[in-house]
Design a protein around this motif. Structure first.
Motif, PDB file in Angstrom:
ATOM      1  N   THR A 123      -8.514  -1.031 -11.399  1.00 51.37           N
ATOM      2  CA  THR A 123      -8.978  -2.473 -10.978  1.00 51.37           C
ATOM      3  C   THR A 123      -7.974  -3.193 -10.029  1.00 51.37           C
ATOM      4  O   THR A 123      -6.523  -3.234  -9.862  1.00 51.37           O
ATOM      5  CB  THR A 123      -9.161  -3.671 -11.583  1.00 51.37           C
ATOM      6  N   CYS A 124      -8.670  -3.493  -8.561  1.00 44.82           N
ATOM      7  CA  CYS A 124      -7.804  -3.942  -7.252  1.00 44.82           C
ATOM      8  C   CYS A 124      -7.018  -5.479  -7.981  1.00 44.82           C
ATOM      9  O   CYS A 124      -7.808  -6.633  -8.336  1.00 44.82           O
ATOM     10  CB  CYS A 124      -8.478  -4.210  -6.475  1.00 44.82           C
ATOM     11  N   LEU A 125      -5.602  -5.822  -8.396  1.00 47.24           N
ATOM     12  CA  LEU A 125      -5.273  -7.055  -8.965  1.00 47.24           C
ATOM     13  C   LEU A 125      -5.429  -8.123  -7.857  1.00 47.24           C
ATOM     14  O   LEU A 125      -5.546  -9.119  -8.429  1.00 47.24           O
ATOM     15  CB  LEU A 125      -4.020  -6.839  -9.337  1.00 47.24           C
ATOM     16  N   ILE A 126      -5.720  -7.738  -6.771  1.00 43.36           N
ATOM     17  CA  ILE A 126      -5.817  -9.173  -5.462  1.00 43.36           C
ATOM     18  C   ILE A 126      -7.179  -9.491  -5.875  1.00 43.36           C
ATOM     19  O   ILE A 126      -7.858 -11.070  -5.796  1.00 43.36           O
ATOM     20  CB  ILE A 126      -5.565  -8.682  -4.027  1.00 43.36           C
ATOM     21  N   VAL A 137      -8.570   3.010  -0.061  1.00 45.92           N
ATOM     22  CA  VAL A 137      -7.767   2.228  -1.083  1.00 45.92           C
ATOM     23  C   VAL A 137      -5.819   2.450  -0.958  1.00 45.92           C
ATOM     24  O   VAL A 137      -5.926   3.337   0.105  1.00 45.92           O
ATOM     25  CB  VAL A 137      -7.712   2.855  -2.461  1.00 45.92           C
ATOM     26  N   TRP A 138      -5.193   1.780  -1.280  1.00 50.51           N
ATOM     27  CA  TRP A 138      -3.832   2.073  -0.657  1.00 50.51           C
ATOM     28  C   TRP A 138      -2.783   2.380  -2.298  1.00 50.51           C
ATOM     29  O   TRP A 138      -3.394   1.069  -3.263  1.00 50.51           O
ATOM     30  CB  TRP A 138      -3.222   0.796  -0.351  1.00 50.51           C
ATOM     31  N   SER A 139      -1.941   2.881  -2.609  1.00 50.65           N
ATOM     32  CA  SER A 139      -1.477   2.805  -3.829  1.00 50.65           C
ATOM     33  C   SER A 139       0.218   2.727  -3.110  1.00 50.65           C
ATOM     34  O   SER A 139       0.918   2.859  -2.210  1.00 50.65           O
ATOM     35  CB  SER A 139      -1.407   4.174  -4.058  1.00 50.65           C
ATOM     36  N   CYS A 140       1.241   1.416  -3.944  1.00 57.56           N
ATOM     37  CA  CYS A 140       1.999   1.427  -3.896  1.00 57.56           C
ATOM     38  C   CYS A 140       3.356   2.209  -4.703  1.00 57.56           C
ATOM     39  O   CYS A 140       2.619   3.126  -5.447  1.00 57.56           O
ATOM     40  CB  CYS A 140       2.736  -0.177  -4.765  1.00 57.56           C
ATOM     41  N   CYS A 141       4.165   2.723  -4.012  1.00 57.09           N
ATOM     42  CA  CYS A 141       5.288   3.011  -4.146  1.00 57.09           C
ATOM     43  C   CYS A 141       5.920   3.780  -5.271  1.00 57.09           C
ATOM     44  O   CYS A 141       6.739   4.287  -5.827  1.00 57.09           O
ATOM     45  CB  CYS A 141       5.938   3.863  -2.538  1.00 57.09           C
ATOM     46  N   SER A 142       5.953   2.222  -5.188  1.00 52.42           N
ATOM     47  CA  SER A 142       6.973   1.781  -6.824  1.00 52.42           C
ATOM     48  C   SER A 142       5.968   2.033  -8.078  1.00 52.42           C
ATOM     49  O   SER A 142       6.780   2.875  -9.566  1.00 52.42           O
ATOM     50  CB  SER A 142       7.973   0.553  -6.632  1.00 52.42           C
ATOM     51  N   SER A 145      -0.176   1.783  -8.157  1.00 51.77           N
ATOM     52  CA  SER A 145      -1.585   0.511  -8.029  1.00 51.77           C
ATOM     53  C   SER A 145      -1.618   0.759  -6.956  1.00 51.77           C
ATOM     54  O   SER A 145      -1.099   0.917  -6.274  1.00 51.77           O
ATOM     55  CB  SER A 145      -0.549  -0.893  -8.784  1.00 51.77           C
ATOM     56  N   LEU A 146      -3.601   0.751  -6.865  1.00 52.90           N
ATOM     57  CA  LEU A 146      -4.097   1.210  -6.731  1.00 52.90           C
ATOM     58  C   LEU A 146      -4.394  -0.314  -6.073  1.00 52.90           C
ATOM     59  O   LEU A 146      -4.946  -1.518  -6.629  1.00 52.90           O
ATOM     60  CB  LEU A 146      -5.267   1.727  -6.538  1.00 52.90           C
ATOM     61  N   PHE A 147      -4.837  -0.814  -5.082  1.00 51.82           N
ATOM     62  CA  PHE A 147      -5.374  -2.128  -4.274  1.00 51.82           C
ATOM     63  C   PHE A 147      -6.042  -1.417  -3.566  1.00 51.82           C
ATOM     64  O   PHE A 147      -6.213   0.088  -2.415  1.00 51.82           O
ATOM     65  CB  PHE A 147      -4.445  -2.517  -3.278  1.00 51.82           C
ATOM     66  N   HIS A 148      -7.557  -2.204  -2.936  1.00 49.62           N
ATOM     67  CA  HIS A 148      -8.811  -2.513  -1.691  1.00 49.62           C
ATOM     68  C   HIS A 148      -7.212  -2.533  -0.884  1.00 49.62           C
ATOM     69  O   HIS A 148      -6.571  -3.167  -0.170  1.00 49.62           O
ATOM     70  CB  HIS A 148      -9.624  -3.045  -1.399  1.00 49.62           C
ATOM     71  N   LEU A 149      -7.311  -1.069   0.684  1.00 54.23           N
ATOM     72  CA  LEU A 149      -6.860  -1.246   1.392  1.00 54.23           C
ATOM     73  C   LEU A 149      -7.158  -2.878   2.546  1.00 54.23           C
ATOM     74  O   LEU A 149      -6.357  -3.451   2.903  1.00 54.23           O
ATOM     75  CB  LEU A 149      -7.469  -0.472   2.717  1.00 54.23           C
ATOM     76  N   PRO A 150      -8.332  -3.409   2.647  1.00 49.37           N
ATOM     77  CA  PRO A 150      -8.829  -4.893   3.189  1.00 49.37           C
ATOM     78  C   PRO A 150      -7.930  -5.644   2.497  1.00 49.37           C
ATOM     79  O   PRO A 150      -7.215  -6.604   2.739  1.00 49.37           O
ATOM     80  CB  PRO A 150      -9.619  -5.243   3.533  1.00 49.37           C
ATOM     81  N   CYS A 151      -7.749  -5.430   1.120  1.00 53.83           N
ATOM     82  CA  CYS A 151      -7.279  -6.647   0.561  1.00 53.83           C
ATOM     83  C   CYS A 151      -4.838  -6.427   0.612  1.00 53.83           C
ATOM     84  O   CYS A 151      -5.129  -7.386   0.907  1.00 53.83           O
ATOM     85  CB  CYS A 151      -7.969  -6.456  -1.170  1.00 53.83           C
ATOM     86  N   ILE A 152      -5.453  -4.867   0.925  1.00 50.63           N
ATOM     87  CA  ILE A 152      -3.730  -5.411   0.741  1.00 50.63           C
ATOM     88  C   ILE A 152      -3.107  -5.571   2.401  1.00 50.63           C
ATOM     89  O   ILE A 152      -2.579  -6.481   2.130  1.00 50.63           O
ATOM     90  CB  ILE A 152      -3.247  -3.770   0.358  1.00 50.63           C
TER      91      ILE A 152
END
Length: 878
Positions: A123-126, A137-142, A145-152
């Motif tokens: 789930t995109c937390l945004i 999508v975009w993935s946090c290196c820490s 977590s996966l986020f939609h690219l427009p959302c991040i």
């Protein structure tokens, strides 16, 4: 949302033809055509009825075919699980080849991969929406977590804008980092995501491949492993953290005594289990632990000297440095003073007064011996006061300067007011700051605020996107961070767990589970039919009921009917605008059907034997005459074949009884034809008693069975005989036959002639007895006669006395009259006439008085005679 009956195109309310007629062009007043008023409502209700029937049919079919659909779903799941297993095997092949098939280090990475394949797990937390495999999508290196690219991208832009608007004086001039929405890891401005990359960062815009991990390029990851060991990740491009390094390296033990051994690179450290033996920092003991990396502080206790060496005490070996808290007291090099420092090591410092000193104000310097004090110079102090605007006006002095007391016009901190007040005091007005704080929600409200309003210290408290929690951060601008909580979505049995962000548990389907369903049976069977764990209620039980039927020893052969879908009884709706308050179908437990097992059964009269269903088990009527002998023993029952019970017996013989009656009984037998003896006659016989007054009723059987003496008693009314005897008294006997006895027993009273003596005798004896007076009676008669004579004599004497008094009175009255007459004659004339008249009146009065005396003389003797007669009568009667 519109009601169901108004939703078009959903099978309720209107059909497509009705919609076309409604929106047909030219539907104005002149061109619109309407259906006849009488047929339009009927058509509408007919359509609604058909749609309801179709919905009910679909519901029934869905419940009936639930088992077949579950089987199909199981087949689809098996195919999908096989495909997923192939993708995971190809991703982990290079790693498992290095570890010899051991996949214990792939647990965390495997969880991320399984979440990718699980529907709704990522789930995109945004935006709180599912991440699909076809979206960028975009993935946090820490936190990975996966986020939609427009959302991040929007998140990074908004975060930098908010930080710049609050902290920068020159808006937009500085470059601020932006945080991850979940783990708050900061990224530089240059790291703003502007391209869709695979997990390892080698390929831009990776194409979706059904045989690869979603958003993966399919090549080896080759990221540097952490902690850094010089090797790279061997898995194919994957989400989540890289697994531990699987390489084998030759490493010595932690203490370095044993020879190097081949170990896994991710688990290099190993112990040889030998004692360490290194000298500890206390320089007295050695380490007694087994092979390890760094020795711990010495745990033993020993006698340790303080820093100055004056005292000794038992102290832990791990802290040998300690102070005894005594002043040093050693003479300084000047020879005049001693060291004032507390227990210290090394050489004492030089005397602080042996260096160049100044006067208290610092204007004059002097090089005096350490034994002499530097005197004030006498000049003005001129040191800055605490206000930092004025100087001290006193002469050079020791100690601190006094407080500045000059009157100055001061401006308050916010700059709105001015006032004369002492310089050392700060002027704060009571005006409250009306500006809004950095959160843009609350006012500052601080008194005399200079404009640099502090950050808002209230809690944000706004509901997060998950709709379950509130923002715990301090009140801030912009949107809140996503909810950091995770929620476990479990399957029905709880074996399989899917971790989803908070807020997604309501829209996320439960994970698929391969375990058998553990739901307890909802029917009477001890276990359900074997099937896999599934969401929602279990399919209806298809096992045979096998419950013992009521009234027999057979079991129910039908399918289980503890929960059967039946149509509910609903109230008739007034029209399609009303919605039903209860579901059309409800689950109910139906009773077992009647038992249909045939049972050979004979009829009531045992004329024939026929098979009868078990639920109707029991004897029946064959329609033939009963034929059972009646109770009279002379005839048989002519009724139709029937069951003989206490309430349903054979017919009773209605013919009369012909048996002879007992002697003396004139009545016939009241019963119909019977076998036993006739019952005693209970008829009542009417007859008069012996005295012919009362009418008696006696039972026939009692009268006929009685003897003569008993019959006499039965004919008696038990009252006194009403007949009179010859003496005139009533007969004292109870009602009896024949003549009464002439001997009267009535008590009577007899008296003597003087009636003083009284006796009670029976009436039959009283005629022969006479009561005579005795001597007492005679004495009493004599006394009475003497009393009467004495009374007569007293009365005569009294009469004589009265006559004498009357005669005397008459003589006196005659003499007075004569004297009065003579006086009148002597006076004569008118006066004499008056006197004569008076004398006549007096004479008349005198005559009247004489008459009264004569009457008294007559009445008194008569009264005495009457009294004596009354006394005599009373005495005789007594």
């Amino acid at each position: 949302m519109e009601p169901v009956w108004r939703q078009q195109g959903r099978g309720r309310g209107r059909s497509q033809e009705a919609q076309g007629a409604r929106f047909r062009p030219g539907g104005g007043r002149g061109g619109r055509t309407e259906a006849p008023h009488s047929t339009a409502p009927l058509d509408k209700f007919e359509e609604i009825r058909k749609s309801n029937q179709a919905a009910a049919q679909r519901l029934v079919e869905s419940h009936v075919s639930s088992s077949s659909s579950d089987d199909e779903d199981d087949d689809d799941r098996e195919r999908q699980d096989g495909k997923r297993g192939q993708i995971l095997a190809s991703t982990f092949t290079t790693y498992t080849n290095q570890t010899g098939g051991d996949a214990t280090g792939l647990v965390r990475t495997g969880q991320y991969l399984s979440d990718l394949f699980q529907s709704g797990a990522l789930t995109c937390l945004i935006c709180i929406a599912s991440v699909k495999r076809t979206q960028q999508v975009w993935s946090c290196c820490s936190c990975f977590s996966l986020f939609h690219l427009p959302c991040i991208q929007k998140w990074a832009k908004d975060s930098v804008f908010l930080v710049s608007s609050v902290t920068d004086d020159d808006f937009g001039q500085k470059q601020h980092p932006w945080p991850c929405p979940k783990c708050r890891a900061e990224y530089p401005p240059s790291a703003k995501p502007n391209r869709y990359m695979c997990y390892c960062g080698k390929l831009q815009d990776p194409p979706p491949d059904p045989w690869l991990v979603p958003h993966s390029c399919g090549s080896v990851c080759q990221k540097e492993l952490k902690p850094t060991c010089g090797h790279t990740c061997l898995l194919l491009c994957h989400p989540g953290p890289c697994p531990p390094c699987p390489k084998m390296v030759s490493v010595a033990c932690m203490c370095g005594k044993a020879k190097p051994l081949p170990r896994r690179c991710s688990n290099k450290a190993w112990s040889c289990q030998q004692q360490c033996g290194k000298l500890l920092p206390c320089r007295q003991h050695t380490c007694s632990q087994t092979c390890h990396t760094e020795c711990r502080p010495c745990p033993r206790v020993s006698v340790q000297s303080c820093v100055c060496g004056r005292q000794k005490a038992e102290r832990p070996c791990s802290s040998p440095q300690w102070n005894c808290q005594q002043v040093c007291g050693s003479p300084l090099p000047c020879g005049n003073h001693t060291c004032e420092k507390v227990c210290h090591d090394g050489v004492c410092p030089p005397c602080p007064r042996s260096v160049s000193r100044t006067c208290p104000c610092g204007k004059t310097k002097s090089s005096l011996p350490c034994t002499e004090e530097v005197m004030p110079c006498g000049d003005t102090c001129d040191r800055r006061l605490s206000c930092l605007k004025h100087t001290c006006s006193m002469r050079c002095h020791r100690g601190s300067c006094e407080t500045c007391r000059q009157e100055v016009e001061k401006e308050c901190r916010c700059g709105k007011h001015r006032k004369l007040m002492p310089c050392h005091k700060e002027y704060l007005c009571d005006s409250k700051c009306p500006k809004t704080r950095s959160c843009q929600r609350h006012q500052c409200r601080r008194k005399c605020c200079p404009g640099n309003c502090p950050p808002c210290d209230q809690s944000c408290g706004r509901t997060l996107g998950c709709r379950n929690h509130k923002c715990p951060s301090v009140c801030h601008q912009g949107s809140c961070y996503p909810c950091p909580e995770n929620v476990d979505v479990r399957c029905s049995c709880g074996s399989t767990v899917l971790v989803v962000p908070c807020g997604r548990e309501r829209s996320t389907k439960p994970p698929r589970c391969k375990e058998p369903c553990r739901c307890p049976p909802s029917c009477h069977h001890p276990t359900r039919e074997a099937h896999r764990c599934h969401p929602g209620p279990c399919a209806p039980c298809r096992q045979p009921c096998l419950l013992p039927l009521a009234g027999c020893s057979h079991t129910c052969p039908q399918a289980c009917h503890d929960l059967v879908l039946v149509r509910s009884q609903q109230v008739q709706l007034a029209g399609p605008w009303e919605q039903p308050t209860e579901p059309a179908f409800v689950q109910k437990a139906l009773p077992c059907p009647p038992c249909q097992v045939p049972i050979p059964t004979s009829c009531f009269g045992e004329h024939e034997v026929s098979p009868v269903p078990c639920h109707r088990q029991g004897r029946f009527s064959c329609g033939r005459p009963c034929g059972r002998p009646l109770t009279c023993g002379n005839h048989t029952c002519s009724r139709e074949c029937h069951l003989v019970t206490d309430g349903n017996k054979c017919e009773v013989c209605e013919e009369g009884c012909s048996k002879p009656r007992p002697p003396g009984c004139p009545h016939p037998c009241p019963r119909s034809c019977h076998r036993e003896d006739c019952p005693p006659c209970s008829q009542m016989i009417r007859q008069r008693c012996h005295c012919k007054i009362s009418i008696l009723y006696v039972e026939c059987m009692i009268l006929t069975a009685a003897d003569d003496q008993t019959k006499v008693k039965l004919s008696s009314c038990n009252n006194q005989c009403p007949k009179e005897l010859s003496c005139g008294h009533r007969c004292k006997q109870v009602c009896h036959p024949g003549e009464c006895e002439d001997r009267c027993q009535q008590k009577v009273k007899l008296r003597c002639p003087c009636r003083r003596i009284k006796k009670e005798l029976q009436c039959c004896v009283s005629a022969q007895c006479v009561v005579q007076c005795d001597d007492t009676c005679r004495d009493q008669q004599r006394r009475v006669s003497h009393m009467k004579e004495a009374e007569q004599r007293a009365a005569q004497e009294e009469e004589q006395k009265k006559l004498q008094r009357i005669q005397t009175d008459c003589r006196f009255s005659l003499q007075e009259e004569l004297e009065a007459f003579e006086k009148r004659q002597q006076r004569g004339g008118r006066r004499g006439k008056k006197r004569g008249r008076r004398g006549d009146a007096d004479g008349e009065q005198g005559r009247g008085g004489g008459w009264g005396w004569s009457l008294a003389f007559i009445i008194i003797p008569l009264g005495g005679a009457l009294l004596s007669a009354a006394a005599f009568y009373l005495l005789n009667t007594a």
